[in-house]
Design an enzyme around this catalytic site. Sequence first.
Site, mmCIF file in Angstrom:
data_model
loop_
_atom_site.group_PDB
_atom_site.id
_atom_site.type_symbol
_atom_site.label_atom_id
_atom_site.label_comp_id
_atom_site.label_asym_id
_atom_site.label_seq_id
_atom_site.Cartn_x
_atom_site.Cartn_y
_atom_site.Cartn_z
ATOM 1 N N GLU A 196 -7.252 -5.518 -10.447
ATOM 2 C CA GLU A 196 -8.139 -4.903 -9.460
ATOM 3 C C GLU A 196 -8.499 -3.498 -9.907
ATOM 4 O OE1 GLU A 196 -6.429 -4.056 -5.611
ATOM 5 O OE2 GLU A 196 -4.406 -4.024 -6.411
ATOM 6 N N LYS A 214 0.852 -1.195 0.000
ATOM 7 C CA LYS A 214 0.000 0.000 0.000
ATOM 8 C C LYS A 214 0.887 1.244 0.000
ATOM 9 C CE LYS A 214 -4.557 0.840 1.928
ATOM 10 N NZ LYS A 214 -5.204 1.038 0.638
#
Length: 341
Positions: A220, A184
């Site tokens: 995604e 992330k």
Amino acid sequence: MEKKNIDWANLGFGYHDTDKRFVANYKNGAWDEGALVSDATVQINECAGVLQYAQTCFEGMKAYTTQDGHIVTFRPDLNAQRMEDSCRRLEMPVFPKERFVKAVIDTVAANEAYVPPYGSGATLYIRPYMFGSSSVIGVKPADEYQFRVFTTPVGPYFKGGVKPLTIKVSDFDRAAPHGTGHIKAGLNYAMSLHAIVTAHEEGYDENMYLDAATRTNVEETGGANFLFVTKDNKIVTPKSDSILPSITRRSLMVVAKDYLGLEVEERVVPFEEVKEFAECGLCGTAAVISPVGRIVDHGREITFSSGMNEMGPITKKLYDTLTGIQMGRIEAPEGWIQVIK
Ligand code: PLP
Ligand code: COI
């Protein structure tokens, strides 16, 4: 504890200043004790690692008010682990996992007045993050870092709540093989901004990224993993080393199998297979499960049989069970719920 006077039901997904945030500093090879502070402003040198070379990573979590009035958060140990993974990949110091969880708990507790009431449709979003705070001009990791946690009350990530989304197959790539798609890192989001602005200008809600190497498999979106339901009610989710290992998606796979008795598959999903699925959803902390009604690939439209008006029936069951667990209506698997108050 008196709650703040906020119109909880009409909150969007935005930043709202709260009373306290946690701050810890890393210097001379060690983290200080850290503290809860009132000032929302960060002051750093103009040449800080985060400003010059984007040395930063973050997490996203939520605090919920349960049916019986407790404040809880969901699987914080997994966010602590993922932040550790992000830090290692970005040559940043790890903030110890137990301290991460304690900082989250303390920050939420200090902002109790901002935790939306049960049944309001809102939650308290929690944003732990870290950045290189000391100056670097040659390309190298910073020597000093700051770890912070702030909170902000939020409503649904997508406007319109549970109305099915329209997704564009993006012309841009999100993450390279052996790159940083699985962590992330702030940089993953910076480079997705042009793609999302373009998609929004064209009337789409989000992008579907395909794998950068072959552009044949589903990866995604910019902020959530995909979940598909087959015509015979199997749950399928893409497997890839360059997508973020969503905690929501991993939890939903357990919910599907153990609570709903559904078969689950985590595997490569060729884009060509997408038209065969009955339902599609985006899952993540912010997205929860947001239904997808249509995917558009350069003029070619795939519309799921669940349609453009409501969530598909299996997606709805997953949504109800997961949110039921988070809000204390359904018993959670051991260790999933961290009680804060
Ligand atoms: N994928 C990306 C790129 C994300 O930013 C997020 C959000 O955190 C997710 C997936 C969902 O992950 P999680 O369920 O852990 O919030
Ligand atoms: C989250 O779901 O917590 C995220 O970090 C996604 C972000 C796009 C808001």
